[in-house]
Design a protein around this motif. Structure first.
Motif, mmCIF file in Angstrom:
data_model
loop_
_atom_site.group_PDB
_atom_site.id
_atom_site.type_symbol
_atom_site.label_atom_id
_atom_site.label_comp_id
_atom_site.label_asym_id
_atom_site.label_seq_id
_atom_site.Cartn_x
_atom_site.Cartn_y
_atom_site.Cartn_z
ATOM 1 N N ALA A 132 -2.534 10.600 -7.632
ATOM 2 C CA ALA A 132 -2.732 10.242 -8.936
ATOM 3 C C ALA A 132 -3.394 9.020 -9.576
ATOM 4 O O ALA A 132 -4.603 9.425 -10.859
ATOM 5 N N THR A 133 -3.400 7.984 -9.368
ATOM 6 C CA THR A 133 -4.691 7.055 -9.893
ATOM 7 C C THR A 133 -6.118 7.178 -9.634
ATOM 8 O O THR A 133 -6.906 7.192 -10.676
ATOM 9 N N THR A 155 2.446 15.068 -3.100
ATOM 10 C CA THR A 155 3.160 14.922 -2.140
ATOM 11 C C THR A 155 4.915 15.455 -2.462
ATOM 12 O O THR A 155 5.481 15.866 -1.173
ATOM 13 N N GLY A 173 0.875 9.950 -3.072
ATOM 14 C CA GLY A 173 1.292 11.189 -3.845
ATOM 15 C C GLY A 173 0.517 9.820 -4.873
ATOM 16 O O GLY A 173 -0.588 10.897 -6.150
ATOM 17 N N THR A 174 0.843 8.938 -5.506
ATOM 18 C CA THR A 174 0.831 7.833 -5.761
ATOM 19 C C THR A 174 -0.826 7.289 -6.398
ATOM 20 O O THR A 174 -2.015 7.287 -7.240
ATOM 21 N N ALA A 175 -1.414 7.307 -4.550
ATOM 22 C CA ALA A 175 -3.093 6.441 -4.749
ATOM 23 C C ALA A 175 -3.489 8.126 -4.525
ATOM 24 O O ALA A 175 -4.966 7.859 -6.155
ATOM 25 N N GLY A 187 5.756 9.099 -0.959
ATOM 26 C CA GLY A 187 5.548 8.373 -2.276
ATOM 27 C C GLY A 187 3.623 7.443 -2.195
ATOM 28 O O GLY A 187 2.817 8.108 -3.335
ATOM 29 N N TRP A 188 4.025 7.631 -1.398
ATOM 30 C CA TRP A 188 2.720 6.207 -1.799
ATOM 31 C C TRP A 188 1.116 6.594 -1.451
ATOM 32 O O TRP A 188 0.540 6.206 -2.219
ATOM 33 N N SER A 200 -2.716 15.644 -6.202
ATOM 34 C CA SER A 200 -1.367 14.372 -6.289
ATOM 35 C C SER A 200 0.265 15.203 -6.192
ATOM 36 O O SER A 200 0.801 14.822 -5.079
ATOM 37 N N SER A 216 -5.954 9.713 -12.533
ATOM 38 C CA SER A 216 -6.768 8.956 -13.287
ATOM 39 C C SER A 216 -7.616 8.316 -13.672
ATOM 40 O O SER A 216 -8.011 8.424 -14.992
ATOM 41 N N GLY A 222 10.389 5.255 -3.147
ATOM 42 C CA GLY A 222 9.184 5.257 -3.394
ATOM 43 C C GLY A 222 8.901 4.273 -1.992
ATOM 44 O O GLY A 222 7.045 3.988 -1.775
ATOM 45 N N THR A 280 -5.345 15.188 -10.256
ATOM 46 C CA THR A 280 -3.819 15.046 -10.664
ATOM 47 C C THR A 280 -3.044 15.444 -10.347
ATOM 48 O O THR A 280 -2.273 15.611 -9.747
#
Length: 124
Positions: free
Chosen positions: A19-20, A52, A15-17, A12-13, A48, A23, A7, A45
């Motif tokens: 998705a956060t 990614t 996509g995570t941001a 990775g970062w 994301s 959410s 990650g 979401t």
């Protein structure tokens, strides 16, 4: 850092941001009982995942498994992504990284010094 460097990539970062954020919007929609916020959160979401995946295919992700320690930094770009990674589902979904078997049509091994089977039959 872990041995596998999981990650630690731009893909990775990012996509995570995203998705956060998705959410949080989804959660706000559930708390306020707002169909628009729920749909928006689900859309963000889903976006994301696509962002990614696109960044991974562009070389900002990483192949599965261990990378050399010199490629562990966050901004390291994977130059092998264009050909696809052998065990990567994302690359396979994009049509990359497929290993096709070469089908040979009746290959007969011939030892060195022996005549080829076709030549031996022609001499009979």
């Amino acid at each position: 850092m872990s041995q596998y460097d999981e990650g630690h990539t731009v893909a990775g970062w990012t996509g995570t941001a995203i998705a956060t954020i998705g959410s949080a919007v989804l959660g706000a929609g559930i708390c306020t009982v707002s169909a628009a916020l729920i749909a928006g959160g689900l859309g963000i979401t889903a976006a994301s995942v696509l962002v990614t995946w696109a960044l991974h295919l562009a070389g900002w992700g990483k192949p599965p498994g261990v990378r050399p320690r010199g490629q562990w930094r966050m901004g390291a770009r994977d130059l092998t992504a264009r050909d696809g990674h052998a065990e990567c589902w994302g690359c396979r979904l994009a049509g990359r990284g497929r290993r096709t078997a070469v089908v040979a049509s009746e290959v007969v091994p011939v030892a060195v010094g022996e005549p080829e089977p076709a030549a031996a039959e022609a001499g009979r």
